[in-house]
Design a protein around this motif. Structure first.
Motif, PDB file in Angstrom:
ATOM      1  N   LEU A  99     -17.389  78.516  -7.609  1.00  0.00           N
ATOM      2  CA  LEU A  99     -16.538  79.615  -7.697  1.00  0.00           C
ATOM      3  C   LEU A  99     -17.107  80.923  -7.424  1.00  0.00           C
ATOM      4  N   LEU A 100     -16.553  81.531  -6.578  1.00  0.00           N
ATOM      5  CA  LEU A 100     -17.322  82.713  -6.039  1.00  0.00           C
ATOM      6  C   LEU A 100     -16.583  84.140  -6.251  1.00  0.00           C
ATOM      7  N   LYS A 101     -17.017  84.821  -7.131  1.00  0.00           N
ATOM      8  CA  LYS A 101     -16.363  85.978  -7.765  1.00  0.00           C
ATOM      9  C   LYS A 101     -16.339  87.309  -6.633  1.00  0.00           C
ATOM     10  N   GLY A 102     -15.289  87.814  -6.293  1.00  0.00           N
ATOM     11  CA  GLY A 102     -15.260  88.791  -5.338  1.00  0.00           C
ATOM     12  C   GLY A 102     -15.562  89.973  -6.036  1.00  0.00           C
ATOM     13  N   PRO A 103     -15.718  91.046  -5.301  1.00  0.00           N
ATOM     14  CA  PRO A 103     -16.153  92.459  -5.828  1.00  0.00           C
ATOM     15  C   PRO A 103     -14.994  92.866  -6.751  1.00  0.00           C
ATOM     16  N   GLU A 104     -13.787  92.499  -6.342  1.00  0.00           N
ATOM     17  CA  GLU A 104     -12.678  93.114  -7.465  1.00  0.00           C
ATOM     18  C   GLU A 104     -12.762  92.795  -8.872  1.00  0.00           C
ATOM     19  N   GLY A 105     -13.539  91.554  -9.243  1.00  0.00           N
ATOM     20  CA  GLY A 105     -13.988  91.209 -10.349  1.00  0.00           C
ATOM     21  C   GLY A 105     -12.866  90.136 -11.021  1.00  0.00           C
ATOM     22  N   ASP A 106     -11.666  90.210 -10.634  1.00  0.00           N
ATOM     23  CA  ASP A 106     -10.616  89.322 -11.212  1.00  0.00           C
ATOM     24  C   ASP A 106      -9.969  88.268 -10.160  1.00  0.00           C
ATOM     25  N   ARG A 107     -10.474  88.241  -8.935  1.00  0.00           N
ATOM     26  CA  ARG A 107     -10.290  87.310  -7.981  1.00  0.00           C
ATOM     27  C   ARG A 107     -11.354  86.566  -7.268  1.00  0.00           C
ATOM     28  N   PHE A 108     -11.186  85.269  -7.159  1.00  0.00           N
ATOM     29  CA  PHE A 108     -12.310  84.401  -6.532  1.00  0.00           C
ATOM     30  C   PHE A 108     -11.825  83.623  -5.337  1.00  0.00           C
ATOM     31  N   ASN A 109     -12.848  83.329  -4.679  1.00  0.00           N
ATOM     32  CA  ASN A 109     -13.060  82.373  -3.577  1.00  0.00           C
ATOM     33  C   ASN A 109     -13.744  81.031  -4.316  1.00  0.00           C
ATOM     34  N   LEU A 110     -13.287  79.660  -3.723  1.00  0.00           N
ATOM     35  CA  LEU A 110     -13.742  78.466  -4.130  1.00  0.00           C
ATOM     36  C   LEU A 110     -14.166  77.730  -3.020  1.00  0.00           C
ATOM     37  N   PHE A 111     -15.474  77.073  -3.220  1.00  0.00           N
ATOM     38  CA  PHE A 111     -15.956  76.364  -2.163  1.00  0.00           C
ATOM     39  C   PHE A 111     -16.349  74.978  -2.724  1.00  0.00           C
ATOM     40  N   ALA A 112     -15.865  73.912  -2.166  1.00  0.00           N
ATOM     41  CA  ALA A 112     -16.035  72.417  -2.860  1.00  0.00           C
ATOM     42  C   ALA A 112     -16.498  71.633  -1.809  1.00  0.00           C
ATOM     43  N   THR A 113     -17.327  70.623  -2.192  1.00  0.00           N
ATOM     44  CA  THR A 113     -17.676  69.552  -1.063  1.00  0.00           C
ATOM     45  C   THR A 113     -17.583  68.309  -1.601  1.00  0.00           C
ATOM     46  N   ILE A 114     -16.717  67.470  -0.768  1.00  0.00           N
ATOM     47  CA  ILE A 114     -16.703  65.958  -1.037  1.00  0.00           C
ATOM     48  C   ILE A 114     -17.643  65.309  -0.044  1.00  0.00           C
ATOM     49  N   GLY A 115     -18.540  64.527  -0.499  1.00  0.00           N
ATOM     50  CA  GLY A 115     -19.799  63.967  -0.012  1.00  0.00           C
ATOM     51  C   GLY A 115     -21.143  64.760   0.002  1.00  0.00           C
ATOM     52  N   ASP A 116     -21.828  64.765   0.871  1.00  0.00           N
ATOM     53  CA  ASP A 116     -23.166  65.453   0.968  1.00  0.00           C
ATOM     54  C   ASP A 116     -23.142  66.778   1.615  1.00  0.00           C
ATOM     55  N   ARG A 117     -23.600  67.869   0.726  1.00  0.00           N
ATOM     56  CA  ARG A 117     -23.399  69.209   1.476  1.00  0.00           C
ATOM     57  C   ARG A 117     -24.566  69.410   2.531  1.00  0.00           C
ATOM     58  N   SER A 118     -25.566  68.441   2.571  1.00  0.00           N
ATOM     59  CA  SER A 118     -26.534  68.812   3.463  1.00  0.00           C
ATOM     60  C   SER A 118     -26.030  67.855   4.802  1.00  0.00           C
ATOM     61  N   VAL A 119     -24.951  67.228   4.861  1.00  0.00           N
ATOM     62  CA  VAL A 119     -24.591  66.809   6.052  1.00  0.00           C
ATOM     63  C   VAL A 119     -23.448  67.386   6.680  1.00  0.00           C
ATOM     64  N   PRO A 120     -23.657  67.923   8.038  1.00  0.00           N
ATOM     65  CA  PRO A 120     -22.421  68.636   8.754  1.00  0.00           C
ATOM     66  C   PRO A 120     -21.019  67.815   8.440  1.00  0.00           C
ATOM     67  N   GLY A 121     -20.253  68.880   8.167  1.00  0.00           N
ATOM     68  CA  GLY A 121     -18.646  68.380   7.993  1.00  0.00           C
ATOM     69  C   GLY A 121     -17.530  69.292   8.274  1.00  0.00           C
TER      70      GLY A 121
END
Length: 382
Positions: free
Chosen positions: A46-68
């Motif tokens: 969960l990546l907090k934006g500079p606004e403080g109350d808004r977020f980006n989210l990045f999730a991975t199914i599988g191995d993050r070291s493998v390109p997808g």
């Protein structure tokens, strides 16, 4: 404890219930998604934006070291203030004809619901390439949230093979879209009685040459460069809003114009404002007592993916549709492409239903999107 499983329509109902209007907090929705993903054993940030109350989210199914591949979409929606809504726009309503009505059903929580509902089946697969889920904020005001996530990607995963941005396209892959830039121009003058204009500074008069430059630039763009994939086939510029003054008998001490450019592929949308910026500098050098300032509101580049690119072939296969060359609206896809990630648009619904009352997605469209996501998983399974 068994991980929760939602059908696509159940997931869409949950997502619509979060009032993630652009420019406001999305913390509640993101917390729900994080809990859901973690219950399925999916690694997420969960990546907090500079606004403080808004977020980006990045999730991975599988191995993050493998390109997808990235499945990307924004969670923010436009306001739902239209009086024509027949019920609460943030309580999804199902109609007998299959319409799922609610703010964001089409643009673009339907795609996100399809992706999230398939997390369980995807997690059960033996994937040979990772599948990333990227959720962003404030797309509706010029893609302000996703650049923060894109800049963090090198620390989050191996360089992705491609990104599928699920804006409503009828589940037809789209290869290109125009870029966009928006500029705010403000003039500050000095108020006074209109009978003595010599004792004040008229801010509206000061900004008029800038607006005329915008009009002149807009007219010249019609002559090219041209790209027949788009409608219209040229870049465009318009003054979208204007405000100023207080009353007809008061010298206006303020004026503001907001302008928007849409650029065909190969054209930097900010470059379209060249005459506007030149007119501002001329006004400043003229000795005028008015103070003129310009501020970029937002900007994102055009998208252009070759029809023969492997990503185009992949998305055509899993969606069951051949790609179309271009659309005139813009998306976050251009930003992913600018970061070196091949990108394409493909999502359920029709863009003409977005940003209006009684926005809807149909149940068959939603289920077809879920089938596409499942087809991607099967394609990547070893």
């Amino acid at each position: 404890m068994t991980a929760p499983r939602f059908s696509p329509v159940e997931m869409l109902d949950r997502l619509v219930s979060f009032r993630t209007v652009v420019g406001t907090s999305n913390e509640g929705l993101m917390a729900f998604v994080v809990d859901y993903l973690k219950a399925h054993g999916v690694h997420c940030d969960l990546l907090k934006g500079p606004e403080g109350d808004r977020f980006n989210l990045f999730a991975t199914i599988g191995d993050r070291s493998v390109p997808g591949y990235i499945l990307s979409g924004h969670v923010d929606v436009v306001p739902a203030d239209e009086p024509e809504w027949q019920s609460d726009p943030f309580v999804m309503r199902s109609e007998a004809d299959g319409r799922l009505i609610g703010r964001g059903t089409c643009d673009m929580k339907g795609y996100l619901a399809a992706v999230l509902a398939m997390v369980g089946p995807l997690s059960d697969m033996d994937l040979g390439a990772s599948i990333h889920i990227a959720l962003s904020y404030d797309e509706e005001v010029g893609c302000r949230g996703v650049p923060h996530m894109i800049s963090a990607l090198p620390d989050l995963c191996a360089t992705p093979l491609g990104a599928i941005i699920g804006e409503p396209s009828g589940l037809v892959p789209v290869l290109a879209h125009k870029g966009k830039a928006a500029l705010r121009v403000c003039a500050k003058g000095c108020p006074g009685h209109s009978s003595r204009p010599d004792l004040g500074v008229n801010a509206i008069h000061a900004i008029l040459p800038v607006m005329m430059a915008a009009r002149s630039q807009a007219q010249s763009l019609e002559f090219g460069p041209l790209d027949e994939r788009f409608q219209p086939p040229y870049s465009t510029l318009q003054v979208g809003t204007f405000s100023g003054g207080q009353a007809v008998n008061i010298i206006p001490d303020h004026a503001e114009a907001q302008m928007e450019a849409r650029a065909i592929s190969g054209v930097d949308p900010k470059d379209i404002f060249s005459r506007v910026l030149e007119a501002i500098e001329i006004e400043k050098a003229s000795g005028s007592s008015a103070k003129i300032t310009a501020e970029w509101i937002s900007s994102y580049p055009a998208l252009a993916l070759d029809r023969e690119h492997p990503l185009a072939h992949l998305v055509s296969e899993i969606s069951g549709h051949q790609p179309v060359e271009a659309v005139s609206y813009g998306t976050e896809a251009g930003l992913f492409q600018a970061a070196g990630i091949p990108s394409i648009i493909c999502g359920p619904g029709d863009i003409t239903r977005a940003h209006k009352s009684e926005e809807y997605l149909t149940l068959p469209e939603l289920n077809a999107a879920a089938d596409m996501i499942l087809a991607l998983g099967k394609k990547l399974s070893v």
